[in-house]
Write an enzyme that holds these catalytic residues in place. Structure first.
Site, PDB file in Angstrom:
ATOM      1  N   HIS A 129       0.815  -1.209   0.000  1.00 25.85           N
ATOM      2  CA  HIS A 129       0.000   0.000   0.000  1.00 25.85           C
ATOM      3  C   HIS A 129       0.853   1.266   0.000  1.00 25.85           C
ATOM      4  CE1 HIS A 129      -3.728  -2.193   1.856  1.00 25.85           C
ATOM      5  NE2 HIS A 129      -3.331  -2.705   0.712  1.00 25.85           N
ATOM      6  N   ALA A 163      -2.440   6.866  -6.470  1.00 23.68           N
ATOM      7  CA  ALA A 163      -2.363   6.804  -5.003  1.00 23.68           C
ATOM      8  C   ALA A 163      -1.291   7.714  -4.426  1.00 23.68           C
ATOM      9  CB  ALA A 163      -2.109   5.359  -4.558  1.00 23.68           C
ATOM     10  N   THR A 174      -5.877  -0.237  -1.087  1.00 22.53           N
ATOM     11  CA  THR A 174      -5.760   1.017  -1.832  1.00 22.53           C
ATOM     12  C   THR A 174      -6.412   0.979  -3.212  1.00 22.53           C
ATOM     13  OG1 THR A 174      -3.573   0.263  -2.567  1.00 22.53           O
ATOM     14  CG2 THR A 174      -3.652   1.779  -0.685  1.00 22.53           C
ATOM     15  N   ASN A 175      -6.909  -0.165  -3.640  1.00 28.58           N
ATOM     16  CA  ASN A 175      -7.430  -0.291  -4.998  1.00 28.58           C
ATOM     17  C   ASN A 175      -8.592   0.669  -5.275  1.00 28.58           C
ATOM     18  OD1 ASN A 175      -7.836  -1.431  -7.622  1.00 28.58           O
ATOM     19  ND2 ASN A 175      -9.461  -2.709  -6.797  1.00 28.58           N
TER      20      ASN A 175
END
Length: 206
Positions: A129, A163, A174-175
């Site tokens: 992430h 991101a 985080t997708n």
């Protein structure tokens, strides 16, 4: 953290394939099982620096994991809870042995806070992430790299839409947040009027 690899034959793929590896990708009976502990909210801050003016040269990333006392405290607590769970004997019938790493060290090596902290600092890793290297913020925010429209501050016609712009690491996968940010920022970039030199004008400046 890997706490329960199986025998050498099935544990080897885990060592070769990474933290989440296993015999047959973790779907074959007899493969290693993992008991993982992670902190969704983290307070430590890493650094990303350019190694070269050549864009093909990888940047230098220092995640500086567990530097903040709160991160280490919560991870230590998670390990202790995991050890308590394993020591109940509930898993004894499911595994040949339970260890803290692929070298086969028994869980009793994590005998106190110092041993747990040392082990964490040696073995901690990320969960994929990594983000927040181009923080979004107000133009007068010294920590900001891009403005609320995603434009790189001080650079015309350059935006970031992934991101990287998050001000903090999301406390979840985080997708979806990345998709949402990219969709919104791409709309702003697409709808921005062209400038007189043919380039896209920053949103809100027309």
């Amino acid at each position: 953290q890997t706490l329960a690899p199986a025998d050498e034959k099935t544990a080897a793929p885990a060592a070769e394939g990474g933290t989440w590896g296993g015999a047959g990708g973790g779907t074959v009976a007899g493969g290693p099982a993992l008991l993982c502990v992670w902190a969704n909210q983290q307070f430590s801050r890493g650094r990303l620096r350019l190694a070269s003016r050549d864009p093909d040269v990888h940047s230098m990333i220092d995640q500086d994991l567990l530097r903040h006392p709160s991160d280490l405290l919560r991870m230590r607590d998670g390990v202790k809870r995991s050890l308590e769970l394993l020591q109940t004997g509930a898993f004894d019938g499911a595994f040949d042995r339970i260890t803290v790493d692929l070298a086969g060290r028994a869980i009793d090596v994590l005998r106190d806070d110092t041993a747990i902290d040392d082990w964490l600092m040696q073995t901690v890793t990320d969960t994929g992430h990594i983000s927040c290297t181009c923080r979004m913020g107000a133009p007068d925010d010294p920590r900001a790299v891009v403005d609320p429209a995603g434009q790189v501050l001080g650079v015309e016609s350059l935006w970031v839409a992934d991101a990287s712009v998050f001000p903090d690491v999301p406390r979840a996968n985080t997708n979806l947040p990345t998709i949402a940010a990219a969709e919104r920022l791409s709309d702003l970039i697409r709808d921005a009027p062209p400038s007189t030199d043919g380039l896209v004008e920053p949103p809100g400046t027309a």
